[in-house]
Design a protein around this motif. Structure first.
Motif, PDB file in Angstrom:
ATOM      1  N   ILE A 111      48.567  29.953 167.409  1.00  0.00           N
ATOM      2  CA  ILE A 111      48.867  28.761 166.598  1.00  0.00           C
ATOM      3  C   ILE A 111      50.249  28.823 165.952  1.00  0.00           C
ATOM      4  N   PHE A 112      50.734  30.046 165.676  1.00  0.00           N
ATOM      5  CA  PHE A 112      51.988  30.150 164.929  1.00  0.00           C
ATOM      6  C   PHE A 112      53.228  30.054 165.815  1.00  0.00           C
ATOM      7  N   ASN A 113      53.007  29.687 167.067  1.00  0.00           N
ATOM      8  CA  ASN A 113      54.140  29.493 167.976  1.00  0.00           C
ATOM      9  C   ASN A 113      54.480  28.023 168.154  1.00  0.00           C
ATOM     10  N   TYR A 114      53.979  27.197 167.240  1.00  0.00           N
ATOM     11  CA  TYR A 114      54.312  25.764 167.282  1.00  0.00           C
ATOM     12  C   TYR A 114      55.214  25.450 166.098  1.00  0.00           C
ATOM     13  N   PRO A 115      56.140  24.500 166.276  1.00  0.00           N
ATOM     14  CA  PRO A 115      57.094  24.215 165.188  1.00  0.00           C
ATOM     15  C   PRO A 115      56.491  23.338 164.081  1.00  0.00           C
ATOM     16  N   THR A 116      57.060  23.451 162.874  1.00  0.00           N
ATOM     17  CA  THR A 116      56.641  22.570 161.764  1.00  0.00           C
ATOM     18  C   THR A 116      57.778  21.578 161.528  1.00  0.00           C
ATOM     19  N   ILE A 117      57.573  20.343 161.975  1.00  0.00           N
ATOM     20  CA  ILE A 117      58.714  19.424 161.969  1.00  0.00           C
ATOM     21  C   ILE A 117      58.672  18.364 160.862  1.00  0.00           C
ATOM     22  N   SER A 118      57.551  18.256 160.153  1.00  0.00           N
ATOM     23  CA  SER A 118      57.553  17.308 159.019  1.00  0.00           C
ATOM     24  C   SER A 118      56.709  17.880 157.888  1.00  0.00           C
ATOM     25  N   TRP A 119      56.837  17.279 156.695  1.00  0.00           N
ATOM     26  CA  TRP A 119      56.049  17.761 155.555  1.00  0.00           C
ATOM     27  C   TRP A 119      54.541  17.648 155.841  1.00  0.00           C
ATOM     28  N   ALA A 120      54.154  16.635 156.631  1.00  0.00           N
ATOM     29  CA  ALA A 120      52.725  16.464 156.933  1.00  0.00           C
ATOM     30  C   ALA A 120      52.174  17.691 157.665  1.00  0.00           C
ATOM     31  N   ASP A 121      53.055  18.449 158.316  1.00  0.00           N
ATOM     32  CA  ASP A 121      52.582  19.660 159.003  1.00  0.00           C
ATOM     33  C   ASP A 121      52.021  20.674 158.001  1.00  0.00           C
ATOM     34  N   MET A 122      52.533  20.656 156.762  1.00  0.00           N
ATOM     35  CA  MET A 122      51.980  21.564 155.738  1.00  0.00           C
ATOM     36  C   MET A 122      50.543  21.142 155.423  1.00  0.00           C
ATOM     37  N   GLY A 123      50.304  19.837 155.430  1.00  0.00           N
ATOM     38  CA  GLY A 123      48.936  19.355 155.216  1.00  0.00           C
ATOM     39  C   GLY A 123      48.042  19.736 156.387  1.00  0.00           C
ATOM     40  N   ALA A 124      48.552  19.488 157.610  1.00  0.00           N
ATOM     41  CA  ALA A 124      47.726  19.752 158.798  1.00  0.00           C
ATOM     42  C   ALA A 124      47.433  21.243 158.956  1.00  0.00           C
ATOM     43  N   ILE A 125      48.401  22.091 158.616  1.00  0.00           N
ATOM     44  CA  ILE A 125      48.154  23.540 158.737  1.00  0.00           C
ATOM     45  C   ILE A 125      47.066  23.962 157.748  1.00  0.00           C
ATOM     46  N   GLY A 126      47.192  23.540 156.498  1.00  0.00           N
ATOM     47  CA  GLY A 126      46.170  23.910 155.512  1.00  0.00           C
ATOM     48  C   GLY A 126      44.798  23.386 155.932  1.00  0.00           C
ATOM     49  N   TRP A 127      44.764  22.115 156.281  1.00  0.00           N
ATOM     50  CA  TRP A 127      43.472  21.488 156.622  1.00  0.00           C
ATOM     51  C   TRP A 127      42.874  22.096 157.904  1.00  0.00           C
ATOM     52  N   LEU A 128      43.677  22.111 158.974  1.00  0.00           N
ATOM     53  CA  LEU A 128      43.109  22.509 160.274  1.00  0.00           C
ATOM     54  C   LEU A 128      43.212  24.010 160.544  1.00  0.00           C
ATOM     55  N   VAL A 129      44.403  24.580 160.338  1.00  0.00           N
ATOM     56  CA  VAL A 129      44.600  25.992 160.702  1.00  0.00           C
ATOM     57  C   VAL A 129      43.821  26.891 159.736  1.00  0.00           C
ATOM     58  N   ASP A 130      43.957  26.617 158.427  1.00  0.00           N
ATOM     59  CA  ASP A 130      43.170  27.417 157.480  1.00  0.00           C
ATOM     60  C   ASP A 130      41.690  27.071 157.593  1.00  0.00           C
ATOM     61  N   GLY A 131      41.407  25.806 157.928  1.00  0.00           N
ATOM     62  CA  GLY A 131      40.002  25.406 158.129  1.00  0.00           C
ATOM     63  C   GLY A 131      39.387  26.192 159.288  1.00  0.00           C
ATOM     64  N   ALA A 132      40.119  26.302 160.390  1.00  0.00           N
ATOM     65  CA  ALA A 132      39.624  27.069 161.545  1.00  0.00           C
ATOM     66  C   ALA A 132      39.517  28.544 161.164  1.00  0.00           C
TER      67      ALA A 132
END
Ligand code: BYC
Length: 312
Positions: A111-132
């Motif tokens: 998962i950490f080999n994908y880029p974070t290109i907008s602020w919403a990515d901080m939301g998606a990482i917390g919600w989905l990546v930490d959720g998983a």
């Protein structure tokens, strides 16, 4: 029965009685190696996982968000350290594990080999990546190796805060302007499938699952945990009012689970082999941080030596 056969039987009996195995207990070499592999990969994932979010600390939209993101990334460093320590109890040293990360011998989460290109990515990482991560890690709180299980209890408490902060970012964006909602949807579109890949290959293609289940290193298979994550996350996306990018996603009344489309396994294996969008950049950043931190390690060693001389 040979001595080793009876030791193996006794070991499996302990596992079947749900006893915790501790670092100094006898254990099969394969059990030890498998744990070093998994805990090492897990530690590296926490440390490499600081990079995509670290990228946004200086660009957080306000002071509150900045303070929260900063402490989340610090928590991840802490998780990496607990896990390296847990792995060290099995007889590997930290320098070897770090060398293996830098040389590409040891894996870390795709998962950490994908880029974070907008602020919403901080939301998606917390919600989905930490959720998983929580779905996977709550199960690991009952893993058979004591030091790993105890590290996971503490990590899970912090992950739960991480997941909520991510979901809160998504909620705010989804309640905001149409541009903000579109940012949240775009982040979901990009992070959904990679998040499902975090659980690893499907059970039929997972070489380690059967043995890890028998040793209760893993309590659930990759597919079971992935399904749990999908079932938990779909209603959360409905509350946000954004669409999961899967036309086949549908509640199956008979199974009492959501059906979902096949994962792009070609993409998964390509990222795991080192060919994802950011693999090279991530390892370069880790190597550079390690080199630049040499003086800190030297100073800590010199200080420890001075103290031990004083005590002696
Ligand atoms: N990415 O037989 P399988 C976090 C590898 S960080 C890369 O199913 P296993 C966070 C696997 O290692 C959370 N490689 O293996 C941090 C194996 O390779 P080897 C990270 C993957 O071990 C910062 C091969 O594929 N979580 O939360 O039975 C910010 C075959 O797989 C992946 C953990 O590390 C992948 N996605 O099951 C935010 C959890 N998947 O070693 C959040 C602990 C598989 O045989 N780990 N591989 O060459 C586990 O639970 C298990 O190791 C896995 C894989 C479920 C990941």
């Amino acid at each position: 029965m040979t001595e080793i056969e009876s030791k193996l039987l006794e070991f499996q009996d302990r596992i079947d009685r749900d006893e915790r195995i501790e670092a100094k207990d006898w254990m099969p070499e394969e059990y030890r190696r498998s744990l070093i592999r998994q805990i090492g990969q897990h530690a590296h994932s926490e440390i490499v996982g600081m990079l995509p979010e670290g990228n946004w600390i200086t660009r957080a939209p306000n002071l509150r968000r900045k303070a929260i993101l900063l402490s989340k990334v610090q928590d991840e460093a802490g998780h990496g350290l607990y896990l390296y320590s847990a792995a060290e109890t099995l007889g590997i040293d930290r320098d070897t594990m770090i060398d293996e990360l830098h040389s590409g011998k040891a894996k870390y989460s795709s998962i950490f080999n994908y880029p974070t290109i907008s602020w919403a990515d901080m939301g998606a990482i917390g919600w989905l990546v930490d959720g998983a991560a929580i779905v996977n890690q709550v199960a690991l709180c009952r893993t058979s190796f004591g030091p790993y299980a105890r590290a996971m209890v503490r990590i899970c408490k912090e992950e739960s805060f991480h997941q909520r902060q991510g979901y809160e970012i998504m909620l705010d964006l989804c309640k905001g302007s149409s541009d903000q909602k579109a940012m949240a949807q775009d982040a979901l579109n990009r992070w959904w499938w990679p998040s499902l890949m975090m659980f690893g290959p499907s059970d039929k293609d997972s070489p380690n699952t059967a043995q890890s289940m028998a040793w209760r290193i893993k309590r659930f298979t990759n597919d079971e945990l992935r399904q749990k994550f999908v079932d938990m996350t779909v209603p959360q996306a409905e509350i946000l009012g954004i669409k999961i990018p899967d036309d086949k996603l549908k509640w199956n009344e008979e199974r009492r689970h959501y059906d979902f489309d096949e994962i792009n396994w070609e993409e998964f294996y390509s990222v795991v082999k080192g060919n994802g969008p950011c693999n090279r950049q991530r390892i370069e950043a880790r190597k550079k941080a390690h080199e630049q931190g040499q003086w800190v390690r030297d100073a800590a060693l010199a200080y420890a030596e001075k103290r031990s001389k004083k005590i002696a």
